[in-house]
Design an enzyme around this catalytic site. Structure first.
Site, PDB file in Angstrom:
ATOM      1  N   THR A 148       4.950  75.780  -6.405  1.00  0.00           N
ATOM      2  CA  THR A 148       4.961  76.482  -5.079  1.00  0.00           C
ATOM      3  C   THR A 148       3.504  77.052  -4.952  1.00  0.00           C
ATOM      4  OG1 THR A 148       7.214  77.328  -5.250  1.00  0.00           O
ATOM      5  CG2 THR A 148       5.968  78.230  -3.773  1.00  0.00           C
TER       6      THR A 148
ATOM      7  N   GLY B 256       8.681  91.424   7.434  1.00  0.00           N
ATOM      8  CA  GLY B 256       7.370  91.975   7.536  1.00  0.00           C
ATOM      9  C   GLY B 256       6.961  92.497   6.123  1.00  0.00           C
ATOM     10  N   GLY B 257       7.127  91.304   5.207  1.00  0.00           N
ATOM     11  CA  GLY B 257       6.852  91.366   3.676  1.00  0.00           C
ATOM     12  C   GLY B 257       5.404  90.664   3.303  1.00  0.00           C
ATOM     13  N   TYR B 258       5.302  90.464   2.060  1.00  0.00           N
ATOM     14  CA  TYR B 258       4.233  89.546   1.738  1.00  0.00           C
ATOM     15  C   TYR B 258       3.807  88.342   2.697  1.00  0.00           C
ATOM     16  CZ  TYR B 258       3.488  91.719  -2.951  1.00  0.00           C
ATOM     17  OH  TYR B 258       3.301  92.824  -3.966  1.00  0.00           O
TER      18      TYR B 258
ATOM     19  N   MET C 177       8.173  88.323  -8.105  1.00  0.00           N
ATOM     20  CA  MET C 177       7.808  86.757  -7.946  1.00  0.00           C
ATOM     21  C   MET C 177       6.279  86.581  -7.722  1.00  0.00           C
ATOM     22  SD  MET C 177      11.085  85.162  -5.930  1.00  0.00           S
ATOM     23  CE  MET C 177      12.769  85.590  -6.001  1.00  0.00           C
TER      24      MET C 177
ATOM     25  N   HIS D  88     -23.518 100.998  -8.583  1.00  0.00           N
ATOM     26  CA  HIS D  88     -23.411 101.468  -7.300  1.00  0.00           C
ATOM     27  C   HIS D  88     -24.181 100.456  -6.561  1.00  0.00           C
ATOM     28  CE1 HIS D  88     -24.343 104.340  -4.149  1.00  0.00           C
ATOM     29  NE2 HIS D  88     -25.536 103.921  -4.116  1.00  0.00           N
TER      30      HIS D  88
HETATM   31  P1  FAD Z   1       7.354  77.509  -8.767  1.00  0.00           P
HETATM   32  O1  FAD Z   1       5.730  77.596  -8.333  1.00  0.00           O
HETATM   33  O2  FAD Z   1       8.049  77.517  -7.746  1.00  0.00           O
HETATM   34  O3  FAD Z   1       7.392  76.159  -9.475  1.00  0.00           O
HETATM   35  C1  FAD Z   1       8.294  75.435  -9.746  1.00  0.00           C
HETATM   36  C2  FAD Z   1       8.529  73.966  -9.959  1.00  0.00           C
HETATM   37  O4  FAD Z   1       9.624  73.399 -10.431  1.00  0.00           O
HETATM   38  C3  FAD Z   1       8.037  73.338  -8.563  1.00  0.00           C
HETATM   39  O5  FAD Z   1       6.970  72.303  -8.741  1.00  0.00           O
HETATM   40  C4  FAD Z   1       9.485  72.425  -8.508  1.00  0.00           C
HETATM   41  O6  FAD Z   1       9.147  71.197  -7.956  1.00  0.00           O
HETATM   42  C5  FAD Z   1       9.919  72.341  -9.800  1.00  0.00           C
HETATM   43  N1  FAD Z   1      11.217  72.038  -9.817  1.00  0.00           N
HETATM   44  C6  FAD Z   1      12.525  72.911  -9.525  1.00  0.00           C
HETATM   45  N2  FAD Z   1      13.570  72.290 -10.012  1.00  0.00           N
HETATM   46  C7  FAD Z   1      13.395  71.138 -10.471  1.00  0.00           C
HETATM   47  C8  FAD Z   1      14.213  70.039 -11.029  1.00  0.00           C
HETATM   48  N3  FAD Z   1      15.554  70.428 -11.186  1.00  0.00           N
HETATM   49  N4  FAD Z   1      13.564  69.090 -11.760  1.00  0.00           N
HETATM   50  C9  FAD Z   1      11.983  69.037 -11.664  1.00  0.00           C
HETATM   51  N5  FAD Z   1      11.420  69.864 -11.176  1.00  0.00           N
HETATM   52  C10 FAD Z   1      11.932  70.880 -10.529  1.00  0.00           C
HETATM   53  N6  FAD Z   1       2.165  84.705  -5.802  1.00  0.00           N
HETATM   54  C11 FAD Z   1       0.919  85.455  -6.172  1.00  0.00           C
HETATM   55  O7  FAD Z   1       0.957  85.881  -7.506  1.00  0.00           O
HETATM   56  N7  FAD Z   1      -0.221  85.528  -5.442  1.00  0.00           N
HETATM   57  C12 FAD Z   1      -0.116  85.069  -4.229  1.00  0.00           C
HETATM   58  O8  FAD Z   1      -1.115  85.310  -3.656  1.00  0.00           O
HETATM   59  C13 FAD Z   1       1.234  84.323  -3.788  1.00  0.00           C
HETATM   60  N8  FAD Z   1       1.174  83.765  -2.480  1.00  0.00           N
HETATM   61  C14 FAD Z   1       2.137  83.198  -2.110  1.00  0.00           C
HETATM   62  C15 FAD Z   1       2.121  82.518  -0.769  1.00  0.00           C
HETATM   63  C16 FAD Z   1       3.227  81.860  -0.279  1.00  0.00           C
HETATM   64  C17 FAD Z   1       3.205  81.229   1.056  1.00  0.00           C
HETATM   65  C18 FAD Z   1       4.608  81.758  -1.125  1.00  0.00           C
HETATM   66  C19 FAD Z   1       5.420  80.832  -0.869  1.00  0.00           C
HETATM   67  C20 FAD Z   1       4.354  82.369  -2.632  1.00  0.00           C
HETATM   68  C21 FAD Z   1       3.209  83.039  -2.909  1.00  0.00           C
HETATM   69  N9  FAD Z   1       3.439  83.543  -4.250  1.00  0.00           N
HETATM   70  C22 FAD Z   1       2.106  84.185  -4.526  1.00  0.00           C
HETATM   71  C23 FAD Z   1       4.205  83.403  -5.139  1.00  0.00           C
HETATM   72  C24 FAD Z   1       4.210  82.322  -6.157  1.00  0.00           C
HETATM   73  O9  FAD Z   1       3.871  81.115  -5.317  1.00  0.00           O
HETATM   74  C25 FAD Z   1       5.313  82.080  -7.140  1.00  0.00           C
HETATM   75  O10 FAD Z   1       5.575  83.541  -7.722  1.00  0.00           O
HETATM   76  C26 FAD Z   1       5.035  81.183  -8.319  1.00  0.00           C
HETATM   77  O11 FAD Z   1       4.785  79.941  -7.602  1.00  0.00           O
HETATM   78  C27 FAD Z   1       6.211  81.094  -9.299  1.00  0.00           C
HETATM   79  O12 FAD Z   1       5.789  80.182 -10.096  1.00  0.00           O
HETATM   80  P2  FAD Z   1       6.931  79.339 -11.128  1.00  0.00           P
HETATM   81  O13 FAD Z   1       6.434  78.588 -11.987  1.00  0.00           O
HETATM   82  O14 FAD Z   1       7.868  80.274 -11.518  1.00  0.00           O
HETATM   83  O15 FAD Z   1       7.641  78.481  -9.946  1.00  0.00           O
HETATM   84  P1  NAD Z   2       9.324  90.026   0.908  1.00  0.00           P
HETATM   85  O1  NAD Z   2      10.381  90.340   0.057  1.00  0.00           O
HETATM   86  O2  NAD Z   2       7.896  90.202   0.594  1.00  0.00           O
HETATM   87  O3  NAD Z   2       9.402  90.422   2.377  1.00  0.00           O
HETATM   88  C1  NAD Z   2      10.656  90.085   2.864  1.00  0.00           C
HETATM   89  C2  NAD Z   2      10.872  90.954   4.083  1.00  0.00           C
HETATM   90  O4  NAD Z   2      12.050  90.493   5.202  1.00  0.00           O
HETATM   91  C3  NAD Z   2      11.441  92.611   3.858  1.00  0.00           C
HETATM   92  O5  NAD Z   2      10.456  93.165   4.299  1.00  0.00           O
HETATM   93  C4  NAD Z   2      12.801  92.645   4.016  1.00  0.00           C
HETATM   94  O6  NAD Z   2      12.965  93.904   4.470  1.00  0.00           O
HETATM   95  C5  NAD Z   2      12.558  91.518   5.543  1.00  0.00           C
HETATM   96  N1  NAD Z   2      13.927  91.238   5.789  1.00  0.00           N
HETATM   97  C6  NAD Z   2      14.931  90.762   4.978  1.00  0.00           C
HETATM   98  N2  NAD Z   2      15.993  90.008   5.834  1.00  0.00           N
HETATM   99  C7  NAD Z   2      15.492  90.471   7.085  1.00  0.00           C
HETATM  100  C8  NAD Z   2      16.106  89.927   8.543  1.00  0.00           C
HETATM  101  N3  NAD Z   2      17.377  89.538   8.529  1.00  0.00           N
HETATM  102  N4  NAD Z   2      15.411  90.220   9.478  1.00  0.00           N
HETATM  103  C9  NAD Z   2      14.065  90.797   9.600  1.00  0.00           C
HETATM  104  N5  NAD Z   2      13.658  91.276   8.347  1.00  0.00           N
HETATM  105  C10 NAD Z   2      14.237  90.957   7.165  1.00  0.00           C
HETATM  106  O7  NAD Z   2       9.596  88.365   0.892  1.00  0.00           O
HETATM  107  P2  NAD Z   2       8.724  87.223   1.360  1.00  0.00           P
HETATM  108  O8  NAD Z   2       7.396  87.478   2.263  1.00  0.00           O
HETATM  109  O9  NAD Z   2       9.539  86.219   1.727  1.00  0.00           O
HETATM  110  O10 NAD Z   2       7.804  86.546   0.048  1.00  0.00           O
HETATM  111  C11 NAD Z   2       8.713  86.206  -1.235  1.00  0.00           C
HETATM  112  C12 NAD Z   2       7.939  86.583  -2.322  1.00  0.00           C
HETATM  113  O11 NAD Z   2       7.066  85.985  -2.512  1.00  0.00           O
HETATM  114  C13 NAD Z   2       7.627  88.041  -2.657  1.00  0.00           C
HETATM  115  O12 NAD Z   2       8.658  88.589  -3.221  1.00  0.00           O
HETATM  116  C14 NAD Z   2       6.333  87.953  -3.364  1.00  0.00           C
HETATM  117  O13 NAD Z   2       6.666  88.416  -4.815  1.00  0.00           O
HETATM  118  C15 NAD Z   2       5.906  86.427  -3.401  1.00  0.00           C
HETATM  119  N6  NAD Z   2       4.665  86.501  -2.634  1.00  0.00           N
HETATM  120  C16 NAD Z   2       3.393  87.148  -3.104  1.00  0.00           C
HETATM  121  C17 NAD Z   2       2.331  87.181  -2.501  1.00  0.00           C
HETATM  122  C18 NAD Z   2       1.345  87.648  -3.082  1.00  0.00           C
HETATM  123  O14 NAD Z   2       1.203  87.944  -4.327  1.00  0.00           O
HETATM  124  N7  NAD Z   2       0.149  88.016  -2.419  1.00  0.00           N
HETATM  125  C19 NAD Z   2       2.199  86.522  -1.226  1.00  0.00           C
HETATM  126  C20 NAD Z   2       3.244  85.949  -0.715  1.00  0.00           C
HETATM  127  C21 NAD Z   2       4.684  85.806  -1.357  1.00  0.00           C
END
Ligand code: FAD
Ligand code: NAD
Length: 450
Positions: A42, A180-182, A307, A429
Site C-alpha cells: 500500500t 477528516g483524518g490523516y 497503521m 542556527h
Molecule cells: P501493506 O503496505 O498494506 O502491504 C500488504 C501487502 O500484502 C500488499 O502488497 C498486498 O498486495 C499483499 N497481500 C495482502 N493479502 C495477500 C494475500 N492473501 N496474498 C498475497 N499478497 C497479499 N504511513 C506512513 O507511515 N506514512 C505515510 O505518509 C502514509 N501515508 C499513507 C497514505 C495513504 C493514502 C495510505 C492509504 C496509507 C498511508 N500510510 C502511511 C499507511 C501505510 O501505507 C501503511 O501503514 C503500510 O503500508 C502498512 O504496511 P504493511 O506492510 O502492513 O501492509
Molecule cells: P483516520 O482514522 O486517520 O481518519 C478517519 C476519520 O474519519 C476520523 O477522523 C473519523 O472520525 C472519521 N469518520 C469515521 N467515520 C465517519 C463517517 N461516517 N463520516 C464522517 N467521518 C467519519 O483514517 P484514514 O485517514 O482513512 O487513514 C487510515 C490510516 O492510514 C490511518 O490510521 C493512518 O495510520 C494511516 N495513514 C497514515 C498517514 C501518515 O502517516 N502520514 C497518512 C495517511 C494514512
C-alpha cells in the site's frame, strides 16, 4: 510448477513484509515472499509515496500561484498545471521504487512469488496464480489493510477510495472528503491547492480527533485560509445528482473521497481456518509479533493501530532477527507519527494529560528565526515532561516542514533524554530544531528567545 520449501514465508511485500524479507535474507534465512501485487504494498504503490508526490506537486503549484500576492516581491503570471504530466511523474517515482525494492530483496537472496496466498494449514500456503504450494517452518502475515467502505457510499464512479484518488487523471472542480483524518486532510489539502473546491465532512467535533485541539488548531486555520470548508459533527448519508447528502445539508461534489479508516486484510487468507486469536478485526500478537499459533507471526497494519509504514518496517526487522535466534522483542518506547497536512503535525510519545505527573511546555514558531524567514510562523513545538525527573516523555510539533523533526523526537524519547540533555545540546542556527531546545529550556525556566 513445482512446490517450494523455505524456512520463512512472508505473505505480503509491503513495508512490513519486504523489510522482514530483506533482513531475513541478510541473516541467511531461506526466505520467500508472496504478493499478489507489486513489491512495496500500500505504502509504495497507493499510499505514502504517491500521496506525498501529489502533496509536493500541489504545494509547488500553490506557492507559485500565491507568490505575486506575497511579501517577497516576486512577480509572475498565473501558473497552469498539466496534470497528466504530474501523474506520469508520480507514477515514475513509484515504478523506480518498485524496482528498487525488488532488487533489494533479490540482493538479499529472497525469492519473490507473485500470486494470492491462502493458508492450507499452519505450515503450508497455496498460491493462486502461480498454482504453487509453499511449505515453511515460519510464516509471517504482512497482508496489510484496505480502505473502509461506507454502505451508503460504495466505491465506484465518483465515489473514490484513497486508491481511486491516486488514480485521478484530472483535477476535479469540487471534492467532498468524508473523514477528516490523516488521508482525507493530506489529500484534501493537496487538491485544494490545485484549485479544487474542497469540503471536509468529519463525524467528530474536530478534524484529526486523535490529537488535541491545540495541536490541530493551526491546521484548521490553514484549511480555512485555503478555502476548504470543514463540516465537523457531520455524517455523510449518500450521494445523488452530484451532491453529497450529509446530516447537515447537501454539498455539491463532482467527486467524493471516502477516508474513514482502514480495515485489516484478513479475509480470503484462510486465517479463520487456523483459528488465530483476534483483537477485534486484527490479528492478535505478543511482544515478538507472534500470533496465538506458534511459528505464525503478524506484522504491520493487519495487527492494528498505529497503521504506519515505519511501524510495520520495524516489526518486520524485529521478527526476522527473532527467527534468526537474536534476543529481541517489540519494546519501542515511542512511534513517531506525521500527518503531512499544511502545516504538518508530528507526534511522538505521550500527549498532554496522557501520562501521570507530567507537564506540557510550548515554544511558538513565532519566536523562531527560521520559521519567520520561511514566511511560516504558524505553529509550535511542545514538550511533555515528567515533573519528578524531567524525563521527556512526549514531543509534538505543528508547523511547515516539521516532519523532519520526527527523528529528533523519537531519538530523544528512545534514548530517555531529559530536559537538561536537550537544553544543553547545541542546535544549529537558524533551524526549526532550535524550537526543540528552546521548549526544553523554557520548561526549565531558562528560555533565551521568549
Ligand atoms: P501493506 O503496505 O498494506 O502491504 C500488504 C501487502 O500484502 C500488499 O502488497 C498486498 O498486495 C499483499 N497481500 C495482502 N493479502 C495477500 C494475500 N492473501 N496474498 C498475497 N499478497 C497479499 N504511513 C506512513 O507511515 N506514512 C505515510 O505518509 C502514509 N501515508 C499513507 C497514505 C495513504 C493514502 C495510505 C492509504 C496509507 C498511508 N500510510 C502511511 C499507511 C501505510 O501505507 C501503511 O501503514 C503500510 O503500508 C502498512 O504496511 P504493511 O506492510 O502492513 O501492509
Ligand atoms: P483516520 O482514522 O486517520 O481518519 C478517519 C476519520 O474519519 C476520523 O477522523 C473519523 O472520525 C472519521 N469518520 C469515521 N467515520 C465517519 C463517517 N461516517 N463520516 C464522517 N467521518 C467519519 O483514517 P484514514 O485517514 O482513512 O487513514 C487510515 C490510516 O492510514 C490511518 O490510521 C493512518 O495510520 C494511516 N495513514 C497514515 C498517514 C501518515 O502517516 N502520514 C497518512 C495517511 C494514512
Amino acid at each position: 510448477m513445482s512446490d517450494l520449501k523455505c524456512k520463512l514465508l512472508i505473505i505480503g511485500a509491503g513495508p512490513g513484509g519486504y523489510v522482514c524479507a530483506i533482513r531475513a535474507g541478510q541473516l541467511g534465512i531461506d526466505t520467500i515472499v508472496v504478493d499478489e501485487g507489486k513489491p512495496g504494498g500500500t505504502c509504495l504503490n497507493v499510499g505514502c509515496i504517491p500521496s506525498k508526490a501529489l502533496i509536493h506537486a500541489a504545494e509547488e503549484f500553490h506557492r507559485i500561484a500565491q507568490a505575486p500576492q506575497g511579501p517577497l516581491g516576486i512577480r509572475c503570471g498565473a501558473p497552469e498545471i498539466d496534470f497528466a504530466k504530474t501523474v506520469a511523474w508520480k507514477d515514475g517515482i513509484v515504478q523506480r521504487l518498485n524496482s528498487g525494492v525488488a532488487a533489494l530483496m533479490k540482493k538479499a537472496g529472497v525469492r519473490f512469488v507473485e500470486g494470492r496466498a491462502r493458508f492450507l494449514d499452519g505450515k503450508t500456503v497455496a498460491v493462486n496464480g502461480s498454482g504453487q504450494v509453499i511449505q515453511a517452518q515460519y510464516i509471517v502475515i504482512a497482508s496489510g489493510s484496505a480502505p473502509v467502505e461506507l454502505p451508503d457510499l460504495p466505491f465506484g464512479g465518483p465515489i473514490l477510495s484513497s486508491t481511486g484518488a491516486m488514480e485521478l487523471t484530472q483535477v476535479p472542480d469540487s471534492l467532498a472528503v468524508v473523514g477528516g483524518g490523516y488521508i482525507g486532510l493530506e489529500l484534501g489539502t493537496a487538491f485544494a491547492k490545485l484549485g479544487t473546491k474542497v469540503t471536509v465532512v468529519e463525524a467528530e467535533e474536530r478534524i484529526l480527533p486523535l490529537y488535541d485541539a491545540e495541536l490541530t488548531r493551526p491546521v484548521s486555520a490553514r484549511l480555512k485560509a485555503l478555502g476548504v470548508a470543514v463540516k465537523t459533527g457531520t455524517r455523510a448519508r449518500g450521494y445523488e445528482n452530484g451532491r453529497l447528502q450529509t446530516s447537515q445539508g447537501d454539498v455539491a461534489a463532482e467527486k467524493v473521497l471516502v477516508t474513514v479508516g482502514r480495515r485489516p486484510r484478513t479475509a480470503g487468507i484462510g486465517i479463520e481456518e487456523l483459528a488465530l486469536t483476534q483483537d477485534g478485526p486484527f490479528v492478535k500478537t505478543d511482544s515478538h509479533c507472534q500470533s496465538s499459533m506458534r511459528g505464525i507471526y503478524a506484522i504491520g497494519d493487519v495487527t492494528g493501530e498505529p497503521m504506519l509504514a515505519h511501524r510495520a518496517m520495524a516489526q518486520g526487522e524485529m521478527v526476522a532477527e527473532y527467527i534468526a535466534g537474536h534476543a529481541v522483542q517489540w519494546d519501542k518506547r515511542a512511534i513517531p507519527a506525521v500527518c503531512f497536512t499544511d502545516p504538518e503535525v508530528v507526534a511522538c510519545g505521550a500527549l498532554p494529560g496522557e501520562a501521570e505527573g507530567t507537564a506540557a511546555t510550548l515554544f511558538p514558531l513565532q519566536a523562531n528565526g527560521r520559521a519567520l524567514t520561511a514566511e511560516r510562523e504558524d505553529g509550535f513545538l511542545r514538550v511533555i515532561w515528567r515533573q519528578s525527573d524531567h524525563a521527556v516523555v512526549g514531543l509534538q510539533a505543528v508547523g511547515a516542514g516539521v516532519s523532519e523533526l520526527s527523528a529528533a523526537f523519537a531519538l530523544a524519547i528512545e534514548m530517555g533524554a531529559c530536559l537538561e540533555d536537550i537544553g544543553a545540546t547545541i542546535h544549529a542556527h537558524p533551524t526549526q530544531s532550535e524550537a526543540l531546545q528552546e521548549a526544553c529550556l523554557r520548561a526549565l525556566g531558562q528560555a533565551l528567545h521568549i
